[in-house]
Design a protein around this motif. Structure first.
Motif, PDB file in Angstrom:
ATOM      1  N   ALA A 215      25.583 -46.335  -5.724  1.00  0.00           N
ATOM      2  CA  ALA A 215      26.452 -45.274  -6.234  1.00  0.00           C
ATOM      3  C   ALA A 215      27.807 -45.839  -6.655  1.00  0.00           C
ATOM      4  CB  ALA A 215      26.624 -44.184  -5.179  1.00  0.00           C
ATOM      5  N   CYS A 220      26.618 -43.872 -10.367  1.00  0.00           N
ATOM      6  CA  CYS A 220      27.227 -42.559 -10.587  1.00  0.00           C
ATOM      7  C   CYS A 220      27.056 -42.111 -12.031  1.00  0.00           C
ATOM      8  CB  CYS A 220      28.706 -42.604 -10.207  1.00  0.00           C
ATOM      9  SG  CYS A 220      28.989 -42.621  -8.407  1.00  0.00           S
ATOM     10  N   GLN A 244      31.598 -43.230  -2.213  1.00  0.00           N
ATOM     11  CA  GLN A 244      30.488 -43.185  -3.158  1.00  0.00           C
ATOM     12  C   GLN A 244      29.555 -42.021  -2.861  1.00  0.00           C
ATOM     13  OE1 GLN A 244      28.705 -47.057  -2.684  1.00  0.00           O
ATOM     14  NE2 GLN A 244      30.016 -48.009  -4.227  1.00  0.00           N
ATOM     15  N   LEU A 247      31.087 -38.748  -3.982  1.00  0.00           N
ATOM     16  CA  LEU A 247      31.075 -38.624  -5.433  1.00  0.00           C
ATOM     17  C   LEU A 247      29.667 -38.337  -5.948  1.00  0.00           C
ATOM     18  CD1 LEU A 247      32.638 -38.743  -8.062  1.00  0.00           C
ATOM     19  CD2 LEU A 247      32.414 -41.233  -8.028  1.00  0.00           C
ATOM     20  N   ALA A 248      28.661 -38.991  -5.350  1.00  0.00           N
ATOM     21  CA  ALA A 248      27.276 -38.757  -5.768  1.00  0.00           C
ATOM     22  C   ALA A 248      26.894 -37.296  -5.576  1.00  0.00           C
ATOM     23  CB  ALA A 248      26.338 -39.670  -4.991  1.00  0.00           C
ATOM     24  N   LEU A 251      28.487 -35.152  -8.263  1.00  0.00           N
ATOM     25  CA  LEU A 251      27.867 -35.343  -9.571  1.00  0.00           C
ATOM     26  C   LEU A 251      26.493 -34.692  -9.665  1.00  0.00           C
ATOM     27  CD1 LEU A 251      28.897 -39.053 -10.274  1.00  0.00           C
ATOM     28  CD2 LEU A 251      29.670 -37.033 -11.530  1.00  0.00           C
ATOM     29  N   MET A 377      35.552 -41.107 -10.853  1.00  0.00           N
ATOM     30  CA  MET A 377      35.152 -42.461 -10.468  1.00  0.00           C
ATOM     31  C   MET A 377      36.317 -43.440 -10.496  1.00  0.00           C
ATOM     32  SD  MET A 377      31.543 -42.572 -12.545  1.00  0.00           S
ATOM     33  CE  MET A 377      31.550 -44.355 -12.649  1.00  0.00           C
TER      34      MET A 377
END
Length: 410
Positions: A215, A220, A244, A247-248, A251, A377
């Motif tokens: 990620a 990402c 990470q 954020l994953a 998303l 990111m």
């Protein structure tokens, strides 16, 4: 101009934590900020740009941190680069001067870089079959012409990259950035195009399930692409660090697991995907039948391949876009389940929703339309003279929460 040069005698630096092997490597990496001659057009149809914001690519950080793995150091691509070099190929820049035959760009124009040093930039005619097909990363001419050997900006000694105050580029390597788009969005054109190539060339089936291993930037971006272009596909992600993983999920990942326990990954993703585990007396179990259609591996290590092939369905696809040193891995599921193990090399002309254009152009279109947003990111920026702090931030991602780190020349 000031430039961060790789392939020179290093300066002394005392790492803040010598027990961290990447920081220890950073202390001896052959890089130094130097005064070098100003960049000039390499051919009459080239221009000179002034970098504004430059992302640190995963391959750049591996090189700077000497993160090549242990053991076998053979690399068949060694002849496709030249030293010393100025890295940095994820570049948003401003055009500052034109060669006498440069056409299609204007001084003052904000552009994003397509770094491939293919036939066009090298002045090779006729174009090789790969360039004619739009597969610029497979060009036949990376060692041809008046430009030094190198596949892209930053790995050819005279085609210097964005870790410098000025950068040369061929006009075909530059795409105008829409006026309404911030540098902080435009900077993701390159990594997005890398992941777009992997997804468009090896698309998941409608309603399928996929695994994204890793990620970082590529992982990402892959999640964002799948959400934009294949919204009916469920996505599982293996994320190493807390930032990470968070954020994953934002998303659009359906499930996020951590890589510390590979048995736990296989068991959890088998349950998620509907795979049936087959357990032997030694090693990790395997799903047969498996429930995952495509695994996009943005890490590229033996231990990540081993997990991917165990989870994939029969005749599924394992896509390798991550770059790492070679190593042995247990690949009996590869032949047993007749899995396709394929490489994915950067980008060129891609077909998206029936339209063929450059992957970077697809990114600029999708980002301008609000269909993808990768700005979260970008977690850290540094000035050029803070380059060690920038790479140290990457070397300590678990503590810093870094995803994409950039050099800010503005």
């Amino acid at each position: 101009m000031k430039a961060l040069v790789f392939g020179v005698k290093p300066e002394r630096w005392d790492p803040p934590d010598p027990s961290n092997p990447l920081l220890a490597n950073l202390a001896k990496t052959p890089m130094r900020l130097m005064d070098v001659e100003d960049a000039k057009p390499l051919r009459p149809d080239w221009v000179v740009t002034r970098p504004r914001l430059v992302g640190i690519c995963g391959s750049d950080s591996k090189q700077a941190l000497l993160d090549f793995g242990e053991g076998d150091v053979d690399n068949a691509m060694a002849g496709l680069c030249t030293f010393p070099q100025v890295m940095g190929h994820e570049v948003v820049a401003e055009v500052v001067s034109l060669g006498p035959q440069a056409r299609g760009v204007e001084v003052g124009q904000r552009v994003v870089l397509n770094p491939w040093l293919s036939c066009g930039p090298r002045g090779v005619t006729p174009l090789c079959p790969s360039c004619q097909a739009g597969d610029f990363s497979l060009c036949h001419s990376f060692t041809t012409g008046p430009i030094s050997a190198g596949i892209h900006t930053g790995v050819a000694s005279d085609a210097t990259g964005g870790y410098a105050e000025l950068m040369p580029a061929h006009t075909s390597m530059l795409f105008p950035v829409p006026d309404a788009m911030a540098d902080e969005d435009a900077i993701f054109a390159d990594p997005f195009a890398v992941s777009l190539h992997a997804v468009t060339r090896h698309a998941p089936p409608s309603g399928g399930k996929v695994l994204v291993y890793g990620a970082g930037s590529l992982g990402c971006a892959t999640i964002a692409i799948l959400q934009a272009l294949h919204p009916d596909v469920e996505v599982a992600v293996v994320a190493r660090f807390d930032a990470q993983a968070e954020l994953a999920r934002k998303l659009g990942a359906s499930v996020v697991v951590r890589p510390e326990d590979r048995l736990a990954i296989i068991e959890e993703l088998a349950r998620w995907s509907g795979g049936t585990l087959v357990t032997g007396s030694l090693g990790l179990p395997m799903c047969h039948p498996g429930g995952i259609d495509v695994a996009y591996d943005t890490v590229g290590k033996p231990e990540t391949f081993e997990v991917g092939v165990r989870l994939l369905r029969a005749r599924g696809t394992l896509v390798k876009s991550g770059v790492h040193a070679p190593g042995r891995w247990e690949w009996s599921p590869l032949y047993f389940k007749e899995i396709s193990w394929v490489g994915s090399n950067a980008f060129g002309i891609e077909e998206v929703e029936g339209r063929r254009k450059h992957g970077i152009e697809h990114y600029l279109d999708l980002a301008s339309a609000g269909r993808v947003s990768l700005r979260p990111m970008l977690t850290h920026t540094f000035r050029l003279d803070e380059w060690r702090e920038a790479f140290a931030t990457i070397a300590t991602q678990g503590e810093t929460g870094a995803v994409k780190v950039a050099i800010d020349h503005r």
